[in-house]
Design an enzyme around this catalytic site. Structure first.
Site, PDB file in Angstrom:
ATOM      1  N   LYS A  18     -12.911   6.118  11.129  1.00 52.38           N
ATOM      2  CA  LYS A  18     -12.555   7.550  11.152  1.00 52.38           C
ATOM      3  C   LYS A  18     -13.608   8.444  11.679  1.00 52.38           C
ATOM      4  O   LYS A  18     -14.849   8.511  10.971  1.00 52.38           O
ATOM      5  CB  LYS A  18     -11.666   8.211  10.224  1.00 52.38           C
ATOM      6  CG  LYS A  18     -10.334   7.448  10.065  1.00 52.38           C
ATOM      7  CD  LYS A  18      -9.530   7.730  11.088  1.00 52.38           C
ATOM      8  CE  LYS A  18      -8.072   7.117  10.557  1.00 52.38           C
ATOM      9  NZ  LYS A  18      -7.107   7.566  11.650  1.00 52.38           N
ATOM     10  N   GLY A  37      -0.959   1.774  11.396  1.00 49.97           N
ATOM     11  CA  GLY A  37      -0.446   2.278   9.938  1.00 49.97           C
ATOM     12  C   GLY A  37      -0.350   3.692   9.764  1.00 49.97           C
ATOM     13  O   GLY A  37      -1.242   4.405  10.469  1.00 49.97           O
ATOM     14  N   SER A  43      -8.811   0.477   8.173  1.00 48.75           N
ATOM     15  CA  SER A  43      -9.095   1.961   8.748  1.00 48.75           C
ATOM     16  C   SER A  43      -9.740   2.674   7.813  1.00 48.75           C
ATOM     17  O   SER A  43      -9.264   2.845   6.427  1.00 48.75           O
ATOM     18  CB  SER A  43      -7.868   2.574   9.137  1.00 48.75           C
ATOM     19  OG  SER A  43      -8.098   3.834   9.321  1.00 48.75           O
ATOM     20  N   GLU A  80     -10.180   5.177  19.783  1.00 47.60           N
ATOM     21  CA  GLU A  80      -8.535   5.485  19.433  1.00 47.60           C
ATOM     22  C   GLU A  80      -8.603   7.143  19.664  1.00 47.60           C
ATOM     23  O   GLU A  80      -9.396   7.778  19.002  1.00 47.60           O
ATOM     24  CB  GLU A  80      -8.189   4.961  18.243  1.00 47.60           C
ATOM     25  CG  GLU A  80      -6.623   5.337  18.076  1.00 47.60           C
ATOM     26  CD  GLU A  80      -6.273   4.517  16.785  1.00 47.60           C
ATOM     27  OE1 GLU A  80      -7.147   3.727  16.225  1.00 47.60           O
ATOM     28  OE2 GLU A  80      -5.223   4.860  16.229  1.00 47.60           O
ATOM     29  N   LYS A 136       2.679   2.337  16.699  1.00 48.95           N
ATOM     30  CA  LYS A 136       3.367   2.370  15.123  1.00 48.95           C
ATOM     31  C   LYS A 136       4.883   2.844  15.501  1.00 48.95           C
ATOM     32  O   LYS A 136       5.400   3.601  16.323  1.00 48.95           O
ATOM     33  CB  LYS A 136       2.813   3.809  14.578  1.00 48.95           C
ATOM     34  CG  LYS A 136       1.197   3.413  14.419  1.00 48.95           C
ATOM     35  CD  LYS A 136       0.758   5.155  13.996  1.00 48.95           C
ATOM     36  CE  LYS A 136      -0.786   4.968  13.488  1.00 48.95           C
ATOM     37  NZ  LYS A 136      -1.364   6.419  13.301  1.00 48.95           N
ATOM     38  N   LYS A 177     -12.049  -0.382  11.721  1.00 47.04           N
ATOM     39  CA  LYS A 177     -11.854   1.157  12.342  1.00 47.04           C
ATOM     40  C   LYS A 177     -12.376   2.101  11.338  1.00 47.04           C
ATOM     41  O   LYS A 177     -12.257   2.219  10.196  1.00 47.04           O
ATOM     42  CB  LYS A 177     -10.366   1.215  12.637  1.00 47.04           C
ATOM     43  CG  LYS A 177      -9.927   2.965  12.836  1.00 47.04           C
ATOM     44  CD  LYS A 177      -8.565   2.670  13.327  1.00 47.04           C
ATOM     45  CE  LYS A 177      -7.717   3.768  12.801  1.00 47.04           C
ATOM     46  NZ  LYS A 177      -6.267   3.702  13.320  1.00 47.04           N
ATOM     47  N   ASP A 191      -2.877   6.314  20.540  1.00 48.45           N
ATOM     48  CA  ASP A 191      -2.181   6.370  19.497  1.00 48.45           C
ATOM     49  C   ASP A 191      -0.933   7.383  19.622  1.00 48.45           C
ATOM     50  O   ASP A 191      -0.129   7.350  19.993  1.00 48.45           O
ATOM     51  CB  ASP A 191      -2.983   6.693  18.152  1.00 48.45           C
ATOM     52  CG  ASP A 191      -2.119   6.671  16.760  1.00 48.45           C
ATOM     53  OD1 ASP A 191      -0.869   6.833  17.045  1.00 48.45           O
ATOM     54  OD2 ASP A 191      -2.766   6.725  15.951  1.00 48.45           O
ATOM     55  N   ASP A 208     -11.705   5.878  15.624  1.00 49.34           N
ATOM     56  CA  ASP A 208     -10.539   6.623  15.538  1.00 49.34           C
ATOM     57  C   ASP A 208     -10.846   8.177  15.417  1.00 49.34           C
ATOM     58  O   ASP A 208     -11.225   8.667  14.310  1.00 49.34           O
ATOM     59  CB  ASP A 208      -9.367   6.204  14.910  1.00 49.34           C
ATOM     60  CG  ASP A 208      -7.982   6.737  14.875  1.00 49.34           C
ATOM     61  OD1 ASP A 208      -7.701   7.691  15.752  1.00 49.34           O
ATOM     62  OD2 ASP A 208      -6.832   6.472  14.207  1.00 49.34           O
TER      63      ASP A 208
HETATM   64  O1  OSB Z   1      -4.418   7.373  13.491  1.00 48.79           O
HETATM   65  O2  OSB Z   1      -4.139   5.701  12.577  1.00 48.79           O
HETATM   66  C1  OSB Z   1      -4.216   6.731  12.352  1.00 48.79           C
HETATM   67  C2  OSB Z   1      -3.527   7.260   8.780  1.00 48.79           C
HETATM   68  C3  OSB Z   1      -2.821   8.590   8.677  1.00 48.79           C
HETATM   69  C4  OSB Z   1      -2.632   9.194   9.892  1.00 48.79           C
HETATM   70  C5  OSB Z   1      -3.165   8.731  11.067  1.00 48.79           C
HETATM   71  C6  OSB Z   1      -3.798   7.386  11.019  1.00 48.79           C
HETATM   72  C7  OSB Z   1      -3.896   6.768   9.820  1.00 48.79           C
HETATM   73  C8  OSB Z   1      -4.651   5.444   9.684  1.00 48.79           C
HETATM   74  C9  OSB Z   1      -4.170   4.550   8.761  1.00 48.79           C
HETATM   75  O3  OSB Z   1      -5.422   5.258  10.225  1.00 48.79           O
HETATM   76  C10 OSB Z   1      -4.197   3.179   8.821  1.00 48.79           C
HETATM   77  C11 OSB Z   1      -3.379   2.394   7.672  1.00 48.79           C
HETATM   78  O4  OSB Z   1      -2.131   2.714   7.074  1.00 48.79           O
HETATM   79  O5  OSB Z   1      -3.912   1.503   6.931  1.00 48.79           O
HETATM   80 MG    MG Z   2      -4.841   6.563  15.088  1.00 47.13          MG
END
Ligand code: OSB
Ligand code: MG
Length: 374
Positions: free
Chosen positions: A166, A294, A138, A217, A266, A164, A242, A192
């Site tokens: 953001k 994660g 991510s 996402e 998660k 992924k 999510d 995401d």
């Molecule tokens: O939306 O998946 C998410 C981290 C903090 C809050 C939300 C998200 C995330 C990540 C981190 O995408 C992914 C990782 O832990 O490697």
């Molecule tokens: Mg997410």
């Protein structure tokens, strides 16, 4: 019979190698809440509560979780004989709304404690099947498309099997289009948004829809399944939920409304492993693929995610990047390692998650600690 004699809460601070930015905020230092469950008979298990520093992913934070675990969750479990870890979730959910991350830290810790008592691997106790799992990464929001392209390219070269990206308003279509152009049509890309858009942003969302993404996402509100259904009807790209999926009931809503076609599990967001397994099994029956998300966990929380992702319907690479991705030095031994094929080996041959915490390091990093007993 399993009996949790004490739970010790410890907060540590771990500095991220670089800031991680999502649409709702940025973090540079991770406040990590660890639990050590002790059965009073010589076995202990470490777990991690993944709640954030700010209430910008869900309403839970490290501080709310500390209070909720010590005042409401732990008293329901401590000193109470349990037939099996599956008995924990019903005890925690009775007349107790929400706070899934606080509940999950204890619920999953009991699974780990039981695995260690039996000398069994956690993946085995959970019903996993995979020897190795596929790893995705991510990537946080970057200052420019050029910087993002170089990051994404480096991740593919390291072997990551899913990239992924953001996104947020102002850092979306142009950024992702640049990555698509640079890495080619076959690169396994997804985005995401962490709730950054509304149905008024349909032009942006259709722009993303044309980029050949594996999925989009959680583009809309954190607790929504209705508007996502409206959106999914006009997008070819699958929506992955999510934040909105807090339990099996929300998955059933997603299916009946058509709000998405993929689920990010998660375990903490759904109250632990019992909830995760229920969602996994429901999705498997309904032909919906799942993957493991994660929350910037330390190696303790990563171990739980890796065990869970060994279940059969985790057919999409998870956000399970190895220890070295976020941390100069992780708090577990061995550290989680990814091979050049973008795979992590599931530790079937070691008890529990398969990693041991570095107690000296945790002591050095400790901000506060409290032991709870019956
Ligand atoms: O939306 O998946 C998410 C981290 C903090 C809050 C939300 C998200 C995330 C990540 C981190 O995408 C992914 C990782 O832990 O490697
Ligand atoms: Mg997410």
């Amino acid at each position: 019979m399993l009996n949790v004699h004490s739970i010790t809460l410890t907060e540590i601070t771990l500095l991220l190698k670089e800031p991680f930015k999502i649409s709702s905020g940025v973090i540079t230092e991770r406040r990590i809440l660890l639990l050590e469950l002790d059965d009073g008979e010589g076995t202990t298990a470490w777990s991690e509560c993944v709640a954030g520093e700010q209430p910008n992913y869900s309403y839970e934070t490290v501080d709310t979780a500390w209070i909720v675990i010590s005042q409401y969750v732990a008293p329901r479990i401590l000193g109470r004989p349990l037939e099996s870890p599956t008995g924990v979730q019903p005890l925690l959910d009775e007349n107790f709304r929400g706070h899934n991350m606080a509940k999950a830290a204890v619920e999953m810790g009991v699974w780990e404690l039981e695995a260690r008592r039996q000398g069994t691997a956690l993946c085995q106790l959970l019903g996993g099947t995979r020897e190795r799992i596929e790893v995705g990464i991510s990537i946080g929001i970057q200052p420019s498309p050029e910087v993002l392209v170089e990051k994404a390219r480096a991740c593919l070269e390291q072997g990551y099997r899913k990239i992924k990206i953001k996104v947020m308003p102002g850092a979306d279509v142009a950024y992702v289009a640049a990555v698509r152009a640079a890495l080619g049509p076959k690169a396994p890309l997804m985005v995401d948004a962490n709730n950054a858009y509304t149905l008024d942003d349909i032009d942006v969302l259709q722009g993303l829809d044309d980029l050949g993404l594996l999925m989009i996402e959680q583009p809309l509100a954190w607790d929504d399944v209705v508007q996502h259904a409206t959106l999914q009807k006009v997008l070819k790209t699958p929506i992955c939920l999510d934040e909105s999926i807090t339990g099996p009931a929300r998955v059933r809503d997603m299916i009946s409304l058509g709000s998405g076609r993929i689920v990010n599990i998660k375990p903490a967001r759904v109250g632990g492993f019992s909830g995760s397994k229920a969602i996994h099994d429901l999705c498997e029956q309904e032909g919906i693929p799942v993957w493991c998300g994660g929350m910037l966990e330390s190696g303790v929380g990563r171990g739980y995610n890796i065990a869970l992702a060994s279940l059969s319907n985790f057919t999409i690479p998870g956000d399970i990047s190895p220890s070295s991705r976020y941390w100069q030095r992780d708090i577990v031994t061995p550290q989680w390692q990814m091979d050049t094929d973008g795979m992590i080996a599931v530790p079937w041959d070691r008890p529990g998650t398969g990693v041991e915490v570095d107690r000296d390091l945790i002591e050095d990093l400790t901000v506060r600690t409290e032991t709870l007993t019956a």
